[in-house]
Design a protein around this motif. Structure first.
Motif, PDB file in Angstrom:
ATOM      1  N   CYS A  11       0.261   2.483 -10.009  1.00 52.62           N
ATOM      2  CA  CYS A  11      -0.944   2.366  -9.294  1.00 52.62           C
ATOM      3  C   CYS A  11      -0.430   1.439  -8.058  1.00 52.62           C
ATOM      4  O   CYS A  11      -0.145   0.183  -8.272  1.00 52.62           O
ATOM      5  N   LYS A  13      -1.907   1.298  -5.175  1.00 54.95           N
ATOM      6  CA  LYS A  13      -2.899   1.525  -4.305  1.00 54.95           C
ATOM      7  C   LYS A  13      -3.132   0.264  -3.246  1.00 54.95           C
ATOM      8  O   LYS A  13      -3.387  -0.726  -3.768  1.00 54.95           O
ATOM      9  N   ASP A  31      -0.388   6.304  -6.958  1.00 58.51           N
ATOM     10  CA  ASP A  31      -1.303   6.293  -6.294  1.00 58.51           C
ATOM     11  C   ASP A  31      -0.903   5.549  -5.106  1.00 58.51           C
ATOM     12  O   ASP A  31      -0.794   4.216  -5.295  1.00 58.51           O
ATOM     13  N   ASN A  51      -0.449  10.499  -4.402  1.00 60.70           N
ATOM     14  CA  ASN A  51      -1.762  10.377  -3.671  1.00 60.70           C
ATOM     15  C   ASN A  51      -1.301   9.701  -2.450  1.00 60.70           C
ATOM     16  O   ASN A  51      -1.139   8.176  -2.596  1.00 60.70           O
TER      17      ASN A  51
END
Length: 73
Positions: A11, A13, A31, A51
């Motif tokens: 992660c 993000k 992500d 992502n």
């Protein structure tokens, strides 16, 4: 420096990775939404399935090939 790092399904993000060496790093399934990868070295990095919504890819040190991100789009 994250050269050859295994960051699979991480992660990241909103991460600010400006100028980071991510050469041959595994970012598959990560992500990276809203991450800033300005000036990064992504040569041979694996971004498949990552992502990358609103991810910034400006002034990359090496070209990003579609084969690296094909599953992400």
């Amino acid at each position: 420096e994250f050269q050859e790092a295994n960051l699979r399904v991480s992660c990241l993000k909103g991460a600010r990775l400006v100028g980071c060496n991510l050469r041959a790093a595994v970012l598959a399934g990560s992500d990276l939404e809203n991450a800033d990868l300005t000036g990064c070295d992504l040569q041979h990095a694996n971004l498949r399935g990552a992502n990358v919504v609103n991810c910034v890819f400006q002034d990359l040190r090496t070209p990003l090939h579609m084969a690296q991100t094909m599953d992400a789009f």
